[in-house]
Design a protein around this motif. Sequence first.
Motif, PDB file in Angstrom:
ATOM      1  N   ILE A   1       0.928  -1.376  -0.145  1.00  0.00           N
ATOM      2  CA  ILE A   1      -0.383   0.057  -0.222  1.00  0.00           C
ATOM      3  C   ILE A   1       1.017   1.040   0.006  1.00  0.00           C
ATOM      4  N   GLY A   2       0.568   2.490  -1.013  1.00  0.00           N
ATOM      5  CA  GLY A   2       1.427   2.802  -0.925  1.00  0.00           C
ATOM      6  C   GLY A   2       0.965   4.480  -0.443  1.00  0.00           C
ATOM      7  N   SER A   3       1.036   5.277   0.377  1.00  0.00           N
ATOM      8  CA  SER A   3       0.801   6.742   0.889  1.00  0.00           C
ATOM      9  C   SER A   3       1.058   8.107   0.404  1.00  0.00           C
ATOM     10  N   ILE A   4       0.631   9.095   0.934  1.00  0.00           N
ATOM     11  CA  ILE A   4       1.249  10.297   0.788  1.00  0.00           C
ATOM     12  C   ILE A   4       1.559   9.863   2.686  1.00  0.00           C
TER      13      ILE A   4
ATOM     14  N   ASN B   1       5.434  10.332  -2.638  1.00  0.00           N
ATOM     15  CA  ASN B   1       4.645  11.579  -3.251  1.00  0.00           C
ATOM     16  C   ASN B   1       3.300  10.744  -4.561  1.00  0.00           C
ATOM     17  N   THR B   2       2.208  11.945  -5.424  1.00  0.00           N
ATOM     18  CA  THR B   2       1.725  10.976  -5.723  1.00  0.00           C
ATOM     19  C   THR B   2       2.382  10.806  -7.370  1.00  0.00           C
ATOM     20  N   ASP B   3       3.580  11.406  -7.271  1.00  0.00           N
ATOM     21  CA  ASP B   3       4.185  10.545  -8.987  1.00  0.00           C
ATOM     22  C   ASP B   3       4.626   9.546  -8.252  1.00  0.00           C
ATOM     23  N   SER B   4       5.571   9.870  -8.042  1.00  0.00           N
ATOM     24  CA  SER B   4       6.245   7.936  -7.575  1.00  0.00           C
ATOM     25  C   SER B   4       5.477   7.184  -6.847  1.00  0.00           C
ATOM     26  N   LEU B   5       4.725   6.950  -6.297  1.00  0.00           N
ATOM     27  CA  LEU B   5       2.952   6.346  -5.824  1.00  0.00           C
ATOM     28  C   LEU B   5       2.845   5.445  -7.310  1.00  0.00           C
ATOM     29  N   SER B   6       2.407   6.837  -7.901  1.00  0.00           N
ATOM     30  CA  SER B   6       1.496   6.068  -9.426  1.00  0.00           C
ATOM     31  C   SER B   6       1.921   5.274 -10.336  1.00  0.00           C
TER      32      SER B   6
ATOM     33  N   GLN C   1       3.934  -0.180 -12.321  1.00  0.00           N
ATOM     34  CA  GLN C   1       5.117  -1.067 -12.382  1.00  0.00           C
ATOM     35  C   GLN C   1       3.582  -2.171 -11.042  1.00  0.00           C
ATOM     36  N   ARG C   2       3.348  -2.398 -11.325  1.00  0.00           N
ATOM     37  CA  ARG C   2       2.217  -3.305 -10.178  1.00  0.00           C
ATOM     38  C   ARG C   2       3.021  -3.408  -9.011  1.00  0.00           C
ATOM     39  N   GLU C   3       3.763  -3.135  -8.821  1.00  0.00           N
ATOM     40  CA  GLU C   3       4.601  -2.798  -6.789  1.00  0.00           C
ATOM     41  C   GLU C   3       3.884  -2.681  -5.910  1.00  0.00           C
TER      42      GLU C   3
ATOM     43  N   ILE D   1      -8.156   7.016  -3.844  1.00  0.00           N
ATOM     44  CA  ILE D   1      -7.261   6.048  -3.598  1.00  0.00           C
ATOM     45  C   ILE D   1      -6.999   5.533  -5.089  1.00  0.00           C
ATOM     46  N   LEU D   2      -6.229   5.268  -5.512  1.00  0.00           N
ATOM     47  CA  LEU D   2      -5.122   5.034  -7.105  1.00  0.00           C
ATOM     48  C   LEU D   2      -5.367   3.769  -7.372  1.00  0.00           C
ATOM     49  N   GLN D   3      -5.572   2.688  -8.379  1.00  0.00           N
ATOM     50  CA  GLN D   3      -5.334   1.349  -8.302  1.00  0.00           C
ATOM     51  C   GLN D   3      -5.082   1.612 -10.138  1.00  0.00           C
ATOM     52  N   ARG D   4      -4.514   0.161 -10.248  1.00  0.00           N
ATOM     53  CA  ARG D   4      -4.463   0.790 -11.939  1.00  0.00           C
ATOM     54  C   ARG D   4      -5.978  -0.482 -12.471  1.00  0.00           C
ATOM     55  N   ARG D   5      -6.032   0.930 -13.782  1.00  0.00           N
ATOM     56  CA  ARG D   5      -7.069  -0.336 -14.641  1.00  0.00           C
ATOM     57  C   ARG D   5      -6.923  -1.265 -15.166  1.00  0.00           C
TER      58      ARG D   5
END
Length: 301
Positions: free
Chosen positions: A94-97, A127-132, A137-139, A264-268
Motif C-alpha cells: 500500500i502506498g500513501s502520501i 508523493n503522487t508521482d512516485s506512487l502512481s 508497475q504493479r509494485e 484511492i489510486l488503482q491500476r485500470r
Amino acid sequence: MDLKELMAFKTILQEGTFSRAAEKLNYAQSTITNQIQRLEKELGIQLFHRGWEVELTSAGQVFAGEIDNLIQHWNYVTELTKALQHDEIGTLHIGSIESMMESVLPNALRKFQEQKPKMACNFIQGNTDSLSQLVLQRELDFAICGEPSDLSFFYFEPLYHEKIAFIVDENHPLNGRDDISFREILEYPIIAGGRTCLYYLRLAKQFSRFESKPTLSTISQISAIPHFVRKNPGVGVVLDSTALMTDIVKIDVELSEPFIQVGILQRRNREYLATSSKKLILQIIKEEIERISNANPTLHI
C-alpha cells in the motif's frame, strides 16, 4: 481442455503451420498435433481441415474468433482462485502520501489485523508521482495520493480534499492580517514542498501569473516545513492538516483553487482482483478517514 491446448491453437493461427507453431512453443510437432486432437475431441468438433495447409473449418473459425477471450478468462479464473487461496496469508502493498501515514493508516492497520491476523501490510510513503508509477508497475496494490495528471491507466476514487495553507512565525508582519493577496506573500521568501509535492503544480501555476519570481526554497517533507518557518521571515506552504507548533500560525491568503483531491489510486485493468483482504482494508481506510474528518475540519470530504 487446458491452457496449453488453447495456446497451441492460437499459436498455429499466428504462425500459419503446425511446424512453425511447434518451433515457437519449443514442442515436437507431434505434441502440437496431439494437443489439437485432444482439443477437438473435448469440443466434439473438427477445427482444421486435414492437409498440408492450415485451413480452419467453419466451426474452427468461430472458435478462433473467441480464442483470445477464452485465454483471458482462463488466466482470470486461475489468478482469482490463487488469490482466494492465499487471501488469509500474504502481504498487501500500500502506498500513501505523508499525511495519511500519521493520521489514518496506523489505526487502519490495527483494525485490519484484528480481522486478518495472518495478513501483513507493506506501507510505502511517497508523493503522487512516485506512487502512481509503483501502482502502474504493479509494485503496489493501491495508493492513497493525489490525482495524477494522466489518468489513462488508472482508476481514481476521490476520498477527500486537502486545502493548501500558508504559515508564518507568530512574529511575522503578516500575522493577524485578513485577506492577504497572493502578490503580498511574494515579497517574502517562500518555503514549500518540492516538484513532486501534492500541491506543487497548483502553486507553480499561481506563481506564473506574476512577473516577479519568488525566492523559493523547497523541502521534500511537508511536515518539516513549519520547523523551517520558525523564527524565519519566510512564508511556508503546507497542507491544512499539517501539524503546527504553538508559535507557528496560519495566515489568510487569497488563492484560487485551494483544494486538492486525495483518493484511492488503482491500476485500470478489468482483471484487477479486489480480494476480500483488499476490500476490507480499503473499507477500513475509508471509515477511518471519515472518522477523522468528522473530528478535524481541516479534512474536507
